[in-house]
Design a protein around this motif. Structure first.
Motif, PDB file in Angstrom:
ATOM      1  N   ALA A  65       2.468  -6.308  -2.141  1.00  0.00           N
ATOM      2  CA  ALA A  65       2.756  -5.483  -0.969  1.00  0.00           C
ATOM      3  C   ALA A  65       4.111  -4.798  -1.029  1.00  0.00           C
ATOM      4  CB  ALA A  65       2.670  -6.336   0.299  1.00  0.00           C
ATOM      5  N   THR A  66       5.096  -5.448  -1.655  1.00  0.00           N
ATOM      6  CA  THR A  66       6.447  -4.875  -1.605  1.00  0.00           C
ATOM      7  C   THR A  66       6.818  -4.129  -2.886  1.00  0.00           C
ATOM      8  OG1 THR A  66       7.103  -6.528   0.028  1.00  0.00           O
ATOM      9  CG2 THR A  66       8.860  -5.342  -1.067  1.00  0.00           C
ATOM     10  N   PRO A  67       7.172  -4.791  -3.996  1.00  0.00           N
ATOM     11  CA  PRO A  67       7.559  -3.957  -5.150  1.00  0.00           C
ATOM     12  C   PRO A  67       6.408  -3.141  -5.717  1.00  0.00           C
ATOM     13  CG  PRO A  67       7.564  -6.285  -5.758  1.00  0.00           C
ATOM     14  CD  PRO A  67       7.376  -6.228  -4.275  1.00  0.00           C
ATOM     15  N   HIS A  68       5.229  -3.743  -5.853  1.00  0.00           N
ATOM     16  CA  HIS A  68       4.131  -3.003  -6.478  1.00  0.00           C
ATOM     17  C   HIS A  68       3.758  -1.763  -5.681  1.00  0.00           C
ATOM     18  CE1 HIS A  68      -0.172  -1.938  -6.757  1.00  0.00           C
ATOM     19  NE2 HIS A  68       0.089  -1.952  -8.048  1.00  0.00           N
ATOM     20  N   ASN A  69       3.376  -1.950  -4.430  1.00  0.00           N
ATOM     21  CA  ASN A  69       2.888  -0.823  -3.630  1.00  0.00           C
ATOM     22  C   ASN A  69       3.956   0.238  -3.411  1.00  0.00           C
ATOM     23  OD1 ASN A  69       0.500  -2.216  -3.456  1.00  0.00           O
ATOM     24  ND2 ASN A  69       0.552  -2.512  -1.242  1.00  0.00           N
TER      25      ASN A  69
ATOM     26  N   PHE B 253       6.113   3.513   4.803  1.00  0.00           N
ATOM     27  CA  PHE B 253       5.917   2.089   4.592  1.00  0.00           C
ATOM     28  C   PHE B 253       6.371   1.387   5.865  1.00  0.00           C
ATOM     29  CE2 PHE B 253      10.150   3.192   3.359  1.00  0.00           C
ATOM     30  CZ  PHE B 253      10.956   2.112   3.672  1.00  0.00           C
ATOM     31  N   VAL B 254       6.324   0.069   5.905  1.00  0.00           N
ATOM     32  CA  VAL B 254       6.620  -0.664   7.137  1.00  0.00           C
ATOM     33  C   VAL B 254       7.730  -1.680   6.899  1.00  0.00           C
ATOM     34  CG1 VAL B 254       5.689  -2.205   8.919  1.00  0.00           C
ATOM     35  CG2 VAL B 254       4.262  -0.379   7.972  1.00  0.00           C
TER      36      VAL B 254
ATOM     37  N   ALA C 216     -14.698   4.605  -0.681  1.00  0.00           N
ATOM     38  CA  ALA C 216     -15.409   5.373   0.346  1.00  0.00           C
ATOM     39  C   ALA C 216     -16.252   4.445   1.210  1.00  0.00           C
ATOM     40  CB  ALA C 216     -16.291   6.420  -0.313  1.00  0.00           C
ATOM     41  N   GLY C 217     -16.143   4.620   2.512  1.00  0.00           N
ATOM     42  CA  GLY C 217     -16.942   3.827   3.439  1.00  0.00           C
ATOM     43  C   GLY C 217     -16.280   2.545   3.894  1.00  0.00           C
ATOM     44  N   HIS C 218     -15.159   2.167   3.247  1.00  0.00           N
ATOM     45  CA  HIS C 218     -14.454   0.953   3.655  1.00  0.00           C
ATOM     46  C   HIS C 218     -13.360   1.353   4.648  1.00  0.00           C
ATOM     47  CE1 HIS C 218     -16.295  -1.724   0.636  1.00  0.00           C
ATOM     48  NE2 HIS C 218     -16.325  -0.651  -0.113  1.00  0.00           N
ATOM     49  N   ASP C 219     -13.665   1.275   5.934  1.00  0.00           N
ATOM     50  CA  ASP C 219     -12.700   1.733   6.931  1.00  0.00           C
ATOM     51  C   ASP C 219     -12.246   0.610   7.849  1.00  0.00           C
ATOM     52  OD1 ASP C 219     -15.040   1.331   8.255  1.00  0.00           O
ATOM     53  OD2 ASP C 219     -15.112   3.297   9.243  1.00  0.00           O
ATOM     54  N   ALA C 220     -12.443  -0.636   7.415  1.00  0.00           N
ATOM     55  CA  ALA C 220     -12.056  -1.764   8.262  1.00  0.00           C
ATOM     56  C   ALA C 220     -10.561  -2.031   8.214  1.00  0.00           C
ATOM     57  CB  ALA C 220     -12.814  -3.021   7.830  1.00  0.00           C
ATOM     58  N   GLY C 221      -9.846  -1.373   7.303  1.00  0.00           N
ATOM     59  CA  GLY C 221      -8.410  -1.567   7.210  1.00  0.00           C
ATOM     60  C   GLY C 221      -8.039  -2.664   6.236  1.00  0.00           C
ATOM     61  N   ARG C 222      -6.746  -2.741   5.975  1.00  0.00           N
ATOM     62  CA  ARG C 222      -6.194  -3.721   5.047  1.00  0.00           C
ATOM     63  C   ARG C 222      -5.517  -4.851   5.811  1.00  0.00           C
ATOM     64  NH1 ARG C 222      -7.548  -3.362  -0.457  1.00  0.00           N
ATOM     65  NH2 ARG C 222      -7.335  -1.232  -1.218  1.00  0.00           N
ATOM     66  N   ALA C 223      -5.195  -5.913   5.084  1.00  0.00           N
ATOM     67  CA  ALA C 223      -4.445  -7.024   5.670  1.00  0.00           C
ATOM     68  C   ALA C 223      -3.232  -7.319   4.798  1.00  0.00           C
ATOM     69  CB  ALA C 223      -5.324  -8.265   5.795  1.00  0.00           C
ATOM     70  N   PHE C 224      -2.153  -7.723   5.445  1.00  0.00           N
ATOM     71  CA  PHE C 224      -0.911  -8.049   4.749  1.00  0.00           C
ATOM     72  C   PHE C 224      -0.349  -9.338   5.327  1.00  0.00           C
ATOM     73  CE2 PHE C 224      -1.456  -3.509   4.583  1.00  0.00           C
ATOM     74  CZ  PHE C 224      -1.078  -3.157   3.294  1.00  0.00           C
TER      75      PHE C 224
ATOM     76  N   GLY D  17      11.801  -8.099   6.002  1.00  0.00           N
ATOM     77  CA  GLY D  17      10.986  -7.713   4.853  1.00  0.00           C
ATOM     78  C   GLY D  17      10.284  -6.393   5.075  1.00  0.00           C
ATOM     79  N   SER D  18       9.415  -6.041   4.130  1.00  0.00           N
ATOM     80  CA  SER D  18       8.681  -4.780   4.230  1.00  0.00           C
ATOM     81  C   SER D  18       7.374  -4.892   3.458  1.00  0.00           C
ATOM     82  CB  SER D  18       9.513  -3.619   3.669  1.00  0.00           C
ATOM     83  OG  SER D  18       9.597  -3.694   2.253  1.00  0.00           O
ATOM     84  N   PHE D  19       6.492  -3.963   3.702  1.00  0.00           N
ATOM     85  CA  PHE D  19       5.300  -3.832   2.867  1.00  0.00           C
ATOM     86  C   PHE D  19       4.912  -2.361   2.800  1.00  0.00           C
ATOM     87  CE2 PHE D  19       3.721  -4.765   7.142  1.00  0.00           C
ATOM     88  CZ  PHE D  19       2.726  -3.819   7.339  1.00  0.00           C
ATOM     89  N   GLY D  20       4.294  -1.997   1.674  1.00  0.00           N
ATOM     90  CA  GLY D  20       3.881  -0.620   1.462  1.00  0.00           C
ATOM     91  C   GLY D  20       2.386  -0.528   1.246  1.00  0.00           C
ATOM     92  N   PHE D  21       1.926   0.674   0.956  1.00  0.00           N
ATOM     93  CA  PHE D  21       0.497   0.934   0.829  1.00  0.00           C
ATOM     94  C   PHE D  21       0.189   1.530  -0.539  1.00  0.00           C
ATOM     95  CE2 PHE D  21       1.814   1.498   5.235  1.00  0.00           C
ATOM     96  CZ  PHE D  21       1.014   0.557   5.863  1.00  0.00           C
ATOM     97  N   PHE D  22      -0.958   1.152  -1.060  1.00  0.00           N
ATOM     98  CA  PHE D  22      -1.472   1.773  -2.276  1.00  0.00           C
ATOM     99  C   PHE D  22      -2.964   1.944  -2.063  1.00  0.00           C
ATOM    100  CE2 PHE D  22      -2.932   1.359  -6.829  1.00  0.00           C
ATOM    101  CZ  PHE D  22      -2.549   2.639  -7.178  1.00  0.00           C
ATOM    102  N   GLU D  23      -3.360   3.144  -1.704  1.00  0.00           N
ATOM    103  CA  GLU D  23      -4.727   3.405  -1.271  1.00  0.00           C
ATOM    104  C   GLU D  23      -5.299   4.609  -2.004  1.00  0.00           C
ATOM    105  OE1 GLU D  23      -6.317   1.436   0.884  1.00  0.00           O
ATOM    106  OE2 GLU D  23      -4.519   0.199   1.025  1.00  0.00           O
ATOM    107  N   ASP D  24      -6.612   4.670  -2.036  1.00  0.00           N
ATOM    108  CA  ASP D  24      -7.297   5.850  -2.552  1.00  0.00           C
ATOM    109  C   ASP D  24      -8.664   5.916  -1.878  1.00  0.00           C
ATOM    110  OD1 ASP D  24      -8.637   7.848  -3.999  1.00  0.00           O
ATOM    111  OD2 ASP D  24      -7.412   7.459  -5.770  1.00  0.00           O
TER     112      ASP D  24
END
Length: 479
Positions: A193-197, A374-375, A409-417, A397-404
């Motif tokens: 969530a943090t360095p990678h994203n 990011f957050v 497609a069709g997965h709109d339930a969101g992510r969890a961190f 702390g913080s977390f970022g996003f890595f999305e495509d």
């Protein structure tokens, strides 16, 4: 010559390490032992000059892949398509899948460049905050949102944040959460969530999408992520999960070897790769120094192999979990308009050491389409905003996003961190600013140097808090 990961070779590797610990070598093991002892070294970019031969080999390999016909499995775009079509993110297959991806890509580089000893370098963004100079010219250059003088901030890759990540003992908080399927959504742990994203989003261009391997810096970024996993296992003595749903999972029809032949690989095979097939040049990561595996004695290497294969039982559920609020919306630059108050008993237990990790879990997070923000997470600072310094004792702390969207497609339930609040809680307590209650503030912050182009709102389905038990099994405690 690198070690080849098939089932027979893995069995032989165990015999070889056992033989090394005895008084004599068993017949047939000598060549295998030599391969292990002479495995290629992935060197840090901070120790490489711009004229180091490794760059010429990497350029030659990239050029050779780009020159191959479309549809060839070793074509540059086809290699990136593997990531688009198969990469797991937001679950515990994130680390082993990318390790295997790097492993087979490295084989292709050796085959097409003609250099059997080639090893991918790794970009240690903790020590070198800018994209290395060789990636701003020639075949290694690629369109990005940053330039050669742009630098990554401390709050993503600095000593404090990496020390806190490496201090985790629970595999899921370190490496992301459990899933029964390769691309199932669970939750992103601290390393992802943090360095990678954030490095992906900050770099921008293709690096901000699942086509990210089109940018040659991708492979060095993920070598650093892989290096941190190995350091966490081998040097810091932390076990992976022993859940058979993880260790026995097979990545089928995802990769091709150096000759372009399809290969399948089990997760359990990936945990031994840095021990048997390549090594990392020692370096500084946060406050830790990586050890050089060549300095370990034979018995220690054998014990390490057994430790890695065994894993440990890893709790995944949060104890005493409570929902703090539901149906939130984060606006750019402002704290979430909600009272996210953590029960005092949870905070007290985290501070007195009975439960090392007080964790906030954000569920159903709908990330921005363009990853332009990011957050940041603060504690007991209701006036927090995008300008609030991360040096504040209230920063947690913080977390970022890595999305495509094209890949899911069709997965709109969101992510969890999951965000580990314990270091921030302790820092706040030491500063005398804890008070009688602990409240969480979430602030969506624009990427440095960029303005968001998407709607500046981030829906969050729910926020909960709970205690994540530590894992007590350690490599340095095993006989």
């Amino acid at each position: 010559m690198a070690f080849d990961f098939n089932r027979r070779s893995l069995i032989l590797s165990g015999a070889a390490l056992s033989a090394m610990a005895g008084t004599s070598l068993l017949g047939g093991c000598e060549s295998l032992l030599q391969k292990i002892q002479n495995r290629p070294t992935r060197r840090g970019t901070q120790s490489l000059s711009s004229t180091d031969p490794v760059w010429s080999v990497y350029r030659a390999a990239v050029s050779a892949m780009q020159a191959r016909q479309a549809g060839d499995a070793r074509n540059w775009t086809e290699q990136a398509r593997i990531h688009l079509d198969h990469c797991p993110h937001g679950n515990w297959f994130f680390l082993p899948w990318h390790r295997a991806y790097l492993f087979y890509f490295e084989q292709i580089c050796r085959e097409l460049s003609g250099d059997d000893g080639f090893a991918l370098p790794y970009w240690n963004w903790n020590q070198n905050r800018s994209i290395p100079a060789p990636f701003w010219s020639g075949v290694l250059n690629h369109p990005r949102s940053v330039n050669s003088s742009s630098t990554l901030p401390d709050s993503w890759v600095g000593d404090t944040v990496l020390n806190n990540i490496l201090a985790l003992t629970n595999f899921t908080q370190f490496a992301s959460g459990p899933s029964t399927t390769q691309r199932g959504f669970s939750f992103s742990g601290s390393l992802e969530a943090t360095p990678h994203n954030n490095v992906h989003g900050w770099t921008g261009g293709d690096m901000g999408t699942y086509w990210s391997p089109l940018d040659p810096i991708f492979w060095l970024h993920h070598c650093m992520i892989d290096c941190m996993w190995w350091h966490w296992n081998a040097d810091l003595g932390n076990p992976n999960t022993n859940d058979p749903g993880w260790s026995n999972f097979t990545f089928s029809n995802n990769f091709v070897d150096g000759n372009g032949n399809p290969v399948d690989i089990q997760v359990i095979s990936t945990v031994l790769m840095p021990l048997l097939s390549y090594r990392y040049e020692p370096c500084q990561i946060g406050g830790d120094t990586m050890l050089e595996m060549a300095r370990r004695d034979v018995a220690d290497a054998r014990r390490l192999r057994e430790f890695l294969e065994a894993g440990a039982e890893v709790p995944t559920r949060l104890d005493d979990s409570v929902v703090l609020d539901r149906g939130l919306v984060a606006m750019i630059g402002e704290p979430v308009r909600s009272e996210l108050v953590i029960p005092a008993e949870l905070a007290r237990q985290a501070l007195d050491g009975r439960a090392p990790h007080l964790v906030a879990e954000l569920e159903g997070v709908r990330p921005p389409a363009d990853e332009s923000f990011f957050v940041r997470v603060f504690l007991n600072l209701p006036e927090a905003n995008a300008q609030t310094s991360t040096d504040s004792p209230h920063y947690a702390g913080s977390f970022g996003f890595f999305e495509d969207p094209d890949a899911h497609a069709g997965h709109d339930a969101g992510r969890a961190f999951r965000v580990d609040l314990t270091p921030g809680l302790r820092r706040l307590s030491q500063a005398g600013r804890l008070g009688n209650a602990v409240a969480i503030q979430l602030v969506a912050v624009p990427m440095p140097g960029r303005e968001p182009v998407a709607a500046p709102a981030m829906p969050i389905q729910a926020v909960r808090a709970g205690l994540l038990p530590a894992v007590r099994t350690r490599f340095d405690e095993r006989e």
